[in-house]
Design a protein around this motif. Structure first.
Motif, PDB file in Angstrom:
ATOM      1  N   MET C   1       0.830  -1.201   0.000  1.00  0.00           N
ATOM      2  CA  MET C   1       0.000   0.000   0.000  1.00  0.00           C
ATOM      3  C   MET C   1       0.871   1.259   0.000  1.00  0.00           C
ATOM      4  N   ILE C   2       0.502   2.196  -0.850  1.00  0.00           N
ATOM      5  CA  ILE C   2       1.181   3.487  -0.878  1.00  0.00           C
ATOM      6  C   ILE C   2       0.199   4.555  -0.418  1.00  0.00           C
ATOM      7  N   GLN C   3       0.702   5.553   0.285  1.00  0.00           N
ATOM      8  CA  GLN C   3      -0.162   6.625   0.794  1.00  0.00           C
ATOM      9  C   GLN C   3       0.115   7.908   0.024  1.00  0.00           C
ATOM     10  N   ILE C   4      -0.945   8.488  -0.498  1.00  0.00           N
ATOM     11  CA  ILE C   4      -0.813   9.693  -1.315  1.00  0.00           C
ATOM     12  C   ILE C   4      -1.621  10.821  -0.678  1.00  0.00           C
ATOM     13  N   THR C   5      -1.032  12.014  -0.676  1.00  0.00           N
ATOM     14  CA  THR C   5      -1.771  13.194  -0.223  1.00  0.00           C
ATOM     15  C   THR C   5      -1.938  14.155  -1.394  1.00  0.00           C
ATOM     16  N   VAL C   6      -3.178  14.543  -1.640  1.00  0.00           N
ATOM     17  CA  VAL C   6      -3.452  15.563  -2.646  1.00  0.00           C
ATOM     18  C   VAL C   6      -3.610  16.900  -1.927  1.00  0.00           C
ATOM     19  N   ILE C   7      -2.864  17.892  -2.394  1.00  0.00           N
ATOM     20  CA  ILE C   7      -2.851  19.214  -1.753  1.00  0.00           C
ATOM     21  C   ILE C   7      -3.398  20.236  -2.744  1.00  0.00           C
ATOM     22  N   GLN C   8      -4.314  21.071  -2.290  1.00  0.00           N
ATOM     23  CA  GLN C   8      -4.936  22.045  -3.194  1.00  0.00           C
ATOM     24  C   GLN C   8      -4.988  23.427  -2.527  1.00  0.00           C
ATOM     25  N   ILE C   9      -4.482  24.441  -3.228  1.00  0.00           N
ATOM     26  CA  ILE C   9      -4.624  25.802  -2.704  1.00  0.00           C
ATOM     27  C   ILE C   9      -6.110  26.169  -2.766  1.00  0.00           C
ATOM     28  N   ASP C  10      -6.633  26.712  -1.675  1.00  0.00           N
ATOM     29  CA  ASP C  10      -8.055  27.050  -1.613  1.00  0.00           C
ATOM     30  C   ASP C  10      -8.353  28.309  -2.413  1.00  0.00           C
ATOM     31  N   ASN C  11      -9.244  28.157  -3.366  1.00  0.00           N
ATOM     32  CA  ASN C  11      -9.776  29.310  -4.106  1.00  0.00           C
ATOM     33  C   ASN C  11      -8.669  30.194  -4.678  1.00  0.00           C
ATOM     34  N   TYR C  12      -7.650  29.542  -5.260  1.00  0.00           N
ATOM     35  CA  TYR C  12      -6.447  30.264  -5.673  1.00  0.00           C
ATOM     36  C   TYR C  12      -6.657  31.132  -6.915  1.00  0.00           C
ATOM     37  N   GLY C  13      -7.311  30.549  -7.925  1.00  0.00           N
ATOM     38  CA  GLY C  13      -7.496  31.282  -9.179  1.00  0.00           C
ATOM     39  C   GLY C  13      -8.078  32.680  -8.967  1.00  0.00           C
ATOM     40  N   PRO C  14      -9.236  32.775  -8.322  1.00  0.00           N
ATOM     41  CA  PRO C  14      -9.822  34.094  -8.071  1.00  0.00           C
ATOM     42  C   PRO C  14      -8.886  35.045  -7.319  1.00  0.00           C
ATOM     43  N   TRP C  15      -8.137  34.491  -6.355  1.00  0.00           N
ATOM     44  CA  TRP C  15      -7.224  35.339  -5.583  1.00  0.00           C
ATOM     45  C   TRP C  15      -6.168  35.987  -6.484  1.00  0.00           C
ATOM     46  N   THR C  16      -5.683  35.240  -7.480  1.00  0.00           N
ATOM     47  CA  THR C  16      -4.605  35.772  -8.320  1.00  0.00           C
ATOM     48  C   THR C  16      -5.026  36.984  -9.147  1.00  0.00           C
ATOM     49  N   VAL C  17      -6.319  37.191  -9.302  1.00  0.00           N
ATOM     50  CA  VAL C  17      -6.778  38.317 -10.119  1.00  0.00           C
ATOM     51  C   VAL C  17      -7.611  39.327  -9.335  1.00  0.00           C
ATOM     52  N   THR C  18      -7.553  39.247  -7.971  1.00  0.00           N
ATOM     53  CA  THR C  18      -8.338  40.156  -7.146  1.00  0.00           C
ATOM     54  C   THR C  18      -7.432  41.104  -6.386  1.00  0.00           C
ATOM     55  N   PRO C  19      -7.678  42.409  -6.385  1.00  0.00           N
ATOM     56  CA  PRO C  19      -8.695  43.071  -7.215  1.00  0.00           C
ATOM     57  C   PRO C  19      -8.265  43.169  -8.668  1.00  0.00           C
ATOM     58  N   ASN C  20      -6.960  43.082  -8.934  1.00  0.00           N
ATOM     59  CA  ASN C  20      -6.440  43.101 -10.298  1.00  0.00           C
ATOM     60  C   ASN C  20      -5.463  41.956 -10.446  1.00  0.00           C
ATOM     61  N   PRO C  21      -5.175  41.550 -11.657  1.00  0.00           N
ATOM     62  CA  PRO C  21      -4.186  40.482 -11.844  1.00  0.00           C
ATOM     63  C   PRO C  21      -2.877  40.850 -11.168  1.00  0.00           C
ATOM     64  N   ARG C  22      -2.307  39.897 -10.439  1.00  0.00           N
ATOM     65  CA  ARG C  22      -1.060  40.159  -9.716  1.00  0.00           C
ATOM     66  C   ARG C  22       0.148  39.909 -10.627  1.00  0.00           C
ATOM     67  N   ARG C  23       1.233  40.565 -10.317  1.00  0.00           N
ATOM     68  CA  ARG C  23       2.449  40.457 -11.138  1.00  0.00           C
ATOM     69  C   ARG C  23       2.865  38.994 -11.306  1.00  0.00           C
ATOM     70  N   GLU C  24       3.116  38.590 -12.554  1.00  0.00           N
ATOM     71  CA  GLU C  24       3.386  37.188 -12.824  1.00  0.00           C
ATOM     72  C   GLU C  24       4.665  36.692 -12.144  1.00  0.00           C
ATOM     73  N   SER C  25       5.719  37.524 -12.112  1.00  0.00           N
ATOM     74  CA  SER C  25       6.961  37.046 -11.472  1.00  0.00           C
ATOM     75  C   SER C  25       6.732  36.799  -9.981  1.00  0.00           C
ATOM     76  N   ASP C  26       5.854  37.576  -9.354  1.00  0.00           N
ATOM     77  CA  ASP C  26       5.512  37.335  -7.948  1.00  0.00           C
ATOM     78  C   ASP C  26       4.769  36.012  -7.788  1.00  0.00           C
ATOM     79  N   LEU C  27       3.830  35.744  -8.678  1.00  0.00           N
ATOM     80  CA  LEU C  27       3.062  34.497  -8.578  1.00  0.00           C
ATOM     81  C   LEU C  27       3.967  33.289  -8.775  1.00  0.00           C
ATOM     82  N   GLN C  28       4.896  33.392  -9.722  1.00  0.00           N
ATOM     83  CA  GLN C  28       5.833  32.289  -9.930  1.00  0.00           C
ATOM     84  C   GLN C  28       6.721  32.102  -8.696  1.00  0.00           C
ATOM     85  N   ALA C  29       7.137  33.217  -8.102  1.00  0.00           N
ATOM     86  CA  ALA C  29       7.959  33.138  -6.885  1.00  0.00           C
ATOM     87  C   ALA C  29       7.151  32.510  -5.751  1.00  0.00           C
TER      88      ALA C  29
END
Lengths: 268, 268, 268, 268
Positions: C1-29
């Motif tokens: 048996m192998i144990q796997i954990t799935v990890i998901q950022i909560d509601n991430y997509g909307p956050w990246t563009v609220t109130p405006n799209p955030r700087r891409e280099s910051d998001l990558q960082a």
């Protein structure tokens, strides 16, 4: 018994100026990142690290075994341009434990010995269930209103540094240590000290400087449990739920132990 | 003229205990990471940041304009669970500049005002070519042999903190500041001070404590140029290439200016 | 048996563009830092995390209990501008385990549900000593000479991505997964697969594309032990110490198990 | 003209297995941190970095001069256990520029040459005001509802990787590149491509796979300006404010240029 680990970057000074002095902002970034990583990695095992001099750090490591130390040491080598040496020791007081740990690391050679690398040694016994950590989280009463929002940033900083030095000197008499953890906060490993001891120290400091201090004191099997309790104790004082400016909580029963100022804290 | 930026985490104290006190190792990791990032980001524009109280930081920012400040402020918001406010000011001395900057930030409300967010304000003028940074990189003579390898880690730490406080008090008289940068090293923004001033201070400290200090002093259009020069000056002293325990280098000519102890340094 | 954990950022997509799209280099960082931290924190307990889509990550977590998951989840909340949800599942194959884990996380609501926060749930059983991790570390033979030093960076990249997709498709047939880990390296959780299975897949890929692959296969109680063994296996192949382009090592006996291509690997 | 920098870790492969293979979670932490830092440091000058193969990275660096490149290269050496080499080139298309840059780096020796260290070279001209960056931010329509919340994490991942490979192949025909930036998002340097080109590609992909794509296309003097515009364009499409699934914005006028599908985008 409290367990202390002394961590030292191997031969760091010479590296910072070879072949030429390295950019200062890079060195500050590097040192603070090491401190960050060590807190995440010891923190993953409920330890707590203090930055101390950045190239020499002190950690509380109750419950953390030799293999975990070795894995962290290894991880640093895998990601940094230098290696670190570590020595572990335990004693009744934090001061005594770090003293034993330092001695052990010094036995292997100078901090600037270019051949001494990745020492990992143990002065005496590891502390698992046979000990505890006692931490006092001390802060300055109402600093935002009295200093941060009134004085200039540097003078507030000097004030905090003066309080730090006073606390260091007073607590050393009890075999305790005091580390600055940001803002107006100090974290003091203080196994064996009573609430009364803190009240006396705070009274003296108030008399000589006018600065009023308070402390949540936490007791637990690990640095994390102890600091959690200390934080909650501090909140209780802030909320006016305690008689004195000192409040002790023990993680084992998680009850507020209201102590008279003379009572000893730690029946463990 | 030196340009100083005061950086303050907005409403940080309350955040650290809401809804409950946050794990201390996480907070230490968070604060040191902020310090690391600010050094990388101001460092990218030849600035230099000091951690000071971690929630209140002081940076030397000659040559860094308002847009760059705004971009860094924005980048912090994009990656941290909090925001930061910043105020910029310039003056003849570093102490005066941080004082003006702090005042500007305080005008917008308390550090713990929950509505004051991401202030970015300027007290007076930005400094580009019309000014310079003077930095003294001070260290303790032979600390590895006399303290690190002999004394326990905590006592060495106390010693260094005592020297720090002494330097802070003495340098303030000249409008200069002193920040600990790790090991036995201090970085002192000190526009307007002479080599003689440092020699006098070092003599006094030696008399009262026995600790011997030296200083490379660097002058340049930016914090980076000045600190590079200071580092090289310190190396020259270490290599025995100077008459005194103080050595000044100016980035503009990059020559060693051997000064008699009485001469003033800064014809700029 | 192998144990796997799935990890998901909560509601991430909307956050990246609220109130405006955030700087891409910051998001990558930000995203790469999350990945870095999760590897340090799960790695502290011998787990291993793959970046997958950066906002949805997959980790191998044999031996890591619910409390440790909770502590990591908490640490992310304490240091990031968002929270993460996690679900844990175990199964005979890695693919099946992640499927169960994903289902569990989906039961609690959408990835972009603004009220679903910090879910931590478990589909079935945790795996401690009652299971094992099998990892194949696959790389491309002689890529430096045949691609990196010859082709342009982007074409080499496309080549590697093509191999990745082929491996993903082939391994899925066996209930195995394949993650890119940098350079020309892939890490494939592959419980239940034999050396022969890999040899067949590698032969097919060689026929259709000309690219030659090899694999160290490691078996251990944790992701760390398994990946260590896989790495050593790969080194043995590189050093010409094996008959085939596949070499399996089991952490329990740490012996090279030379298997005929038809033998099954995992008697555990 | 677009300016591309190819970044390569010097002799990285051998380092990862010397003297023994290093812990995989550490290597993942190390590589992602490098990616994070490069984005912060190039980002400080309005550049943008893509992780590509992690040991070989591709950056858009319009407006960033040789000195800034050198300072970043230096900063990596000061904080990492390895060094990086860099080559810069410009061309009409991104693909051509990275090709020239790769060639320049290869002239200095193999990626695994142990003596080739910290190369910094330039193929042709730097691009300041004499050029522009065009970036398409592509995402998958409604992925949360159709994949993330429905399918298992790994199958969604495979789907995204398939789209990535299709986009890479199609865009290469136009001299454009495509990088995955997390979630269902791709960033495509695409100087010279028209909206019509994207609409055609998206139609083809929809026919063959059923996956619907859209793209905000941004044009600006730097990667940051271009990606900001691309992000805003994508938001306009999401908000239903555009006729087509493609929307181009130019940072210079910051107006929505509604183009018929046949028009060419870039009069610059």
């Amino acid at each position: 018994m409290i367990q202390i680990t002394v961590i030292q970057i191997d031969n760091y000074g010479p590296w910072t100026v070879t072949p030429n002095p390295r950019r200062e902002s890079d060195l500050q970034a590097l040192q603070s990142r090491l401190y960050c990583d060590l807190n995440l990695q010891f923190g993953a095992h409920k330890g707590l690290v203090f930055y101390t001099r950045f190239d020499n750090l002190i950690a509380i490591t109750n419950g953390i075994d030799i293999t975990t130390h070795e894995r962290i040491q290894n991880s640093i080598k895998n990601r940094y341009p230098f290696t670190v040496s570590m020595a572990v020791a335990s004693a009744k007081t934090p001061y005594e434990a770090q003293k034993l740990a330092t001695k052990k690391i010094q036995e292997h050679g100078s901090a600037q010995d270019e051949y001494r690398k990745e020492i990992l040694d143990v002065a005496n016994d590891f502390v698992f269930d046979n000990g505890y950590v006692q931490l006092a989280h001390v802060d300055i009463n109402n600093i935002t209103k009295t200093l941060t929002d009134l004085e200039n940033a540097y003078d507030t900083y000097i004030n905090v540094k003066e309080v730090h030095l006073k606390l260091m000197r007073e607590l050393k008499k009890y075999g305790a240590m005091c580390f600055f953890i940001g803002g107006d906060n100090f974290m003091c490993p203080c196994n064996g000290m009573s609430e009364g001891d803190f009240i006396n120290i705070f009274n003296d400091i108030k008399k000589s400087t006018g600065v009023e201090l308070k402390a949540g004191i936490g007791i637990g099997k690990t640095a994390e449990y102890a600091s959690n309790m200390a934080d909650i104790g501090l909140e209780l004082i802030r909320d006016g739920k305690t008689e004195y400016q000192v409040c002790t909580l023990n993680h084992e029963n998680y009850d507020i132990k209201k102590k008279s100022a003379r009572n000893f804290l730690c029946p463990i």
